[in-house]
Design an enzyme around this catalytic site. Structure first.
Site, PDB file in Angstrom:
ATOM      1  N   GLY A 172       0.769  -1.200   0.254  1.00 33.98           N
ATOM      2  CA  GLY A 172      -0.010   0.030  -0.002  1.00 33.98           C
ATOM      3  C   GLY A 172       0.807   1.129   0.135  1.00 33.98           C
ATOM      4  O   GLY A 172       2.088   0.939   0.224  1.00 33.98           O
ATOM      5  N   CYS A 216       4.642   1.074   0.429  1.00 30.82           N
ATOM      6  CA  CYS A 216       5.414   0.098   1.340  1.00 30.82           C
ATOM      7  C   CYS A 216       5.341  -1.310   0.273  1.00 30.82           C
ATOM      8  O   CYS A 216       3.917  -1.576  -0.137  1.00 30.82           O
ATOM      9  CB  CYS A 216       4.495  -0.126   2.410  1.00 30.82           C
ATOM     10  SG  CYS A 216       4.798  -1.500   3.565  1.00 30.82           S
ATOM     11  N   ASP A 267       1.371   9.135  16.316  1.00 27.94           N
ATOM     12  CA  ASP A 267       0.476   8.943  15.099  1.00 27.94           C
ATOM     13  C   ASP A 267      -0.108   7.558  15.526  1.00 27.94           C
ATOM     14  O   ASP A 267      -0.277   6.767  14.607  1.00 27.94           O
ATOM     15  CB  ASP A 267       1.225   8.992  13.953  1.00 27.94           C
ATOM     16  CG  ASP A 267       0.144   8.972  12.816  1.00 27.94           C
ATOM     17  OD1 ASP A 267       0.318   8.809  11.514  1.00 27.94           O
ATOM     18  OD2 ASP A 267      -1.027   9.277  13.060  1.00 27.94           O
TER      19      ASP A 267
HETATM   20  C1  LIG Z   1      -4.517   1.232   3.063  1.00 27.12           C
HETATM   21  N1  LIG Z   1      -4.980   0.007   3.759  1.00 27.12           N
HETATM   22  C2  LIG Z   1      -6.148  -0.402   2.882  1.00 27.12           C
HETATM   23  C3  LIG Z   1      -3.831  -1.106   3.997  1.00 27.12           C
HETATM   24  C4  LIG Z   1      -3.744  -1.765   2.741  1.00 27.12           C
HETATM   25  C5  LIG Z   1      -2.801  -2.944   3.029  1.00 27.12           C
HETATM   26  N2  LIG Z   1      -3.287  -3.852   3.842  1.00 27.12           N
HETATM   27  S1  LIG Z   1      -2.643  -3.816   5.591  1.00 27.12           S
HETATM   28  O1  LIG Z   1      -3.814  -4.379   6.434  1.00 27.12           O
HETATM   29  O2  LIG Z   1      -2.127  -2.576   5.775  1.00 27.12           O
HETATM   30  C6  LIG Z   1      -1.559  -5.139   5.189  1.00 27.12           C
HETATM   31  C7  LIG Z   1      -2.142  -6.409   4.826  1.00 27.12           C
HETATM   32  C8  LIG Z   1      -1.087  -7.339   4.827  1.00 27.12           C
HETATM   33  C9  LIG Z   1       0.229  -7.283   5.330  1.00 27.12           C
HETATM   34  C10 LIG Z   1       0.406  -6.130   5.994  1.00 27.12           C
HETATM   35  N3  LIG Z   1       2.006  -6.275   6.489  1.00 27.12           N
HETATM   36  C11 LIG Z   1       2.475  -5.164   6.758  1.00 27.12           C
HETATM   37  N4  LIG Z   1       2.079  -3.803   6.390  1.00 27.12           N
HETATM   38  C12 LIG Z   1       2.769  -2.792   6.623  1.00 27.12           C
HETATM   39  O3  LIG Z   1       2.398  -1.707   6.327  1.00 27.12           O
HETATM   40  C13 LIG Z   1       1.387  -1.409   5.506  1.00 27.12           C
HETATM   41  C14 LIG Z   1       1.403  -0.115   4.788  1.00 27.12           C
HETATM   42  C15 LIG Z   1       1.302   1.062   5.867  1.00 27.12           C
HETATM   43  C16 LIG Z   1       1.211   2.428   5.355  1.00 27.12           C
HETATM   44  C17 LIG Z   1      -0.194   2.439   4.285  1.00 27.12           C
HETATM   45  C18 LIG Z   1      -0.246   1.316   3.387  1.00 27.12           C
HETATM   46  C19 LIG Z   1       0.030  -0.221   4.080  1.00 27.12           C
HETATM   47  C20 LIG Z   1       4.151  -2.957   7.397  1.00 27.12           C
HETATM   48  N5  LIG Z   1       4.842  -2.094   7.751  1.00 27.12           N
HETATM   49  C21 LIG Z   1       5.880  -2.814   8.470  1.00 27.12           C
HETATM   50  N6  LIG Z   1       5.662  -4.072   8.454  1.00 27.12           N
HETATM   51  C22 LIG Z   1       4.355  -4.171   7.922  1.00 27.12           C
HETATM   52  N7  LIG Z   1       3.546  -5.419   7.541  1.00 27.12           N
HETATM   53  C23 LIG Z   1      -0.553  -5.064   5.723  1.00 27.12           C
END
Ligand SMILES: CN(C)CCCNS(=O)(=O)c1cccc(Nc2nc(OCC3CCCCC3)c3[nH]cnc3n2)c1
Length: 278
Positions: free
Chosen positions: A15, A22, A140
């Site tokens: 995302g 990321c 945050d």
């Molecule tokens: C924007 N939303 C709809 C979320 C979409 C995406 N789903 S989700 O729920 O984050 C999701 C789904 C599966 C795995 C992970 N794992 C994960 N995510 C991170 O950051 C996500 C990121 C943070 C900033 C904004 C965009 C998304 C991590 N940072 C360090 N380790 C991380 N592991 C996350």
């Protein structure tokens, strides 16, 4: 030994956050699944770049089972991009979980909510009670910044990065999302302190129970009034009075009455639920 981008293979984009993208990556030498967060520092002033360096250095010092582990950073000068490599959290973020509950018309289990409360408190303890005395404030705290690992344990993410974002040039400084979790002291233009993180945690815990923030309004002025009043409905009646009691303590408008992280951990309702120290 300095790693390069070639040591990793991009699997997919997870995302885009307020600071950049990321991506889910695989470390070639052993297949370990990680993420990297790409941040373009091209528009940053020297001071802001210095802030970024110190924030990343803080990240590497934060070692807790409840904080997303920092692994490495790669600087790509040709594209003025820094890649911050961190632990991958398989369970996704709490915002996604809350939206799923709202869609299905189901509530989260109270024991799960207590587990989140305990683990987020322990993560904040690690930051607020830093060894060399310099506390790291999250600034945050929100469901989108709290991730879950394979065993649904909490992994607090994006520490400190929030602070880097408050530099003038970043588009992140623009108004992204309503600050539902703004503390009364911030609404009254006082300084952000450790207890402001406790307030945000109170808002987040409330939202995990009620599936909506404690203070909701259609504009900033109305939101500020509600936050200052400290008036919010009890969490849904099927949740225990114990959970409601601890909830009210975290959402104390008067900072002097709001518990610090240390005081929260000493609360019998919390202390009785702490994991045994191995
Ligand atoms: C924007 N939303 C709809 C979320 C979409 C995406 N789903 S989700 O729920 O984050 C999701 C789904 C599966 C795995 C992970 N794992 C994960 N995510 C991170 O950051 C996500 C990121 C943070 C900033 C904004 C965009 C998304 C991590 N940072 C360090 N380790 C991380 N592991 C996350």
């Amino acid at each position: 030994m300095q790693t390069t981008l070639d040591d990793y293979e991009v699997i997919e984009t997870i995302g885009t956050g307020s600071y950049g993208t990321c991506k889910k990556i695989r470390r070639r030498r052993d297949g370990l699944i990680l993420v990297w967060k790409e941040m373009d520092y091209g528009m940053m002033t020297e001071t802001e770049k210095q802030m970024l360096v110190s924030e990343v250095n803080l990240l590497r010092e934060l070692k807790s089972p409840y904080i997303v582990r920092y692994y490495d950073r790669i600087i790509d000068r040709t594209n003025t991009t820094i890649f911050i490599i961190m632990e991958y959290c398989k369970g996704g973020d709490l915002a996604t979980l809350i939206n799923k509950c709202k869609k299905e018309g189901s509530y989260l289990d109270e024991n799960f909510i207590w587990k989140i409360l305990i683990q987020v408190t322990l993560a904040l303890k690690e930051c607020h009670e830093r060894k060399n005395g310099k506390a790291v404030l999250h600034r945050d705290l929100k469901p989108a910044n709290v991730f879950l690992d394979t065993d649904k344990n909490v992994k607090l993410g994006d520490f400190g990065l929030a602070r880097v974002l408050h530099h003038e040039t970043s588009f992140a400084n623009t108004y992204v999302g309503t600050p539902f979790y703004m503390s009364p002291e911030l609404v009254n233009n006082m300084s952000y302190n450790e207890k402001s993180d406790v307030w945000s945690m109170g808002c987040m815990m409330y939202e995990l129970s009620a599936l909506r923030p404690p203070f909701v309004a259609s504009n900033q002025a109305e939101l500020n009034r509600k936050i200052r009043s400290g008036d919010f409905a009890r969490i849904p009646l099927h949740f225990s009075d114990d959970l409601n009691t601890i909830q009210n303590k975290m959402l104390q408008v008067d900072v002097s009455k709001r518990p610090s992280i240390t005081e929260l951990l000493a609360e019998p309702l919390v202390a009785s639920r702490l994991p045994m120290v191995e």
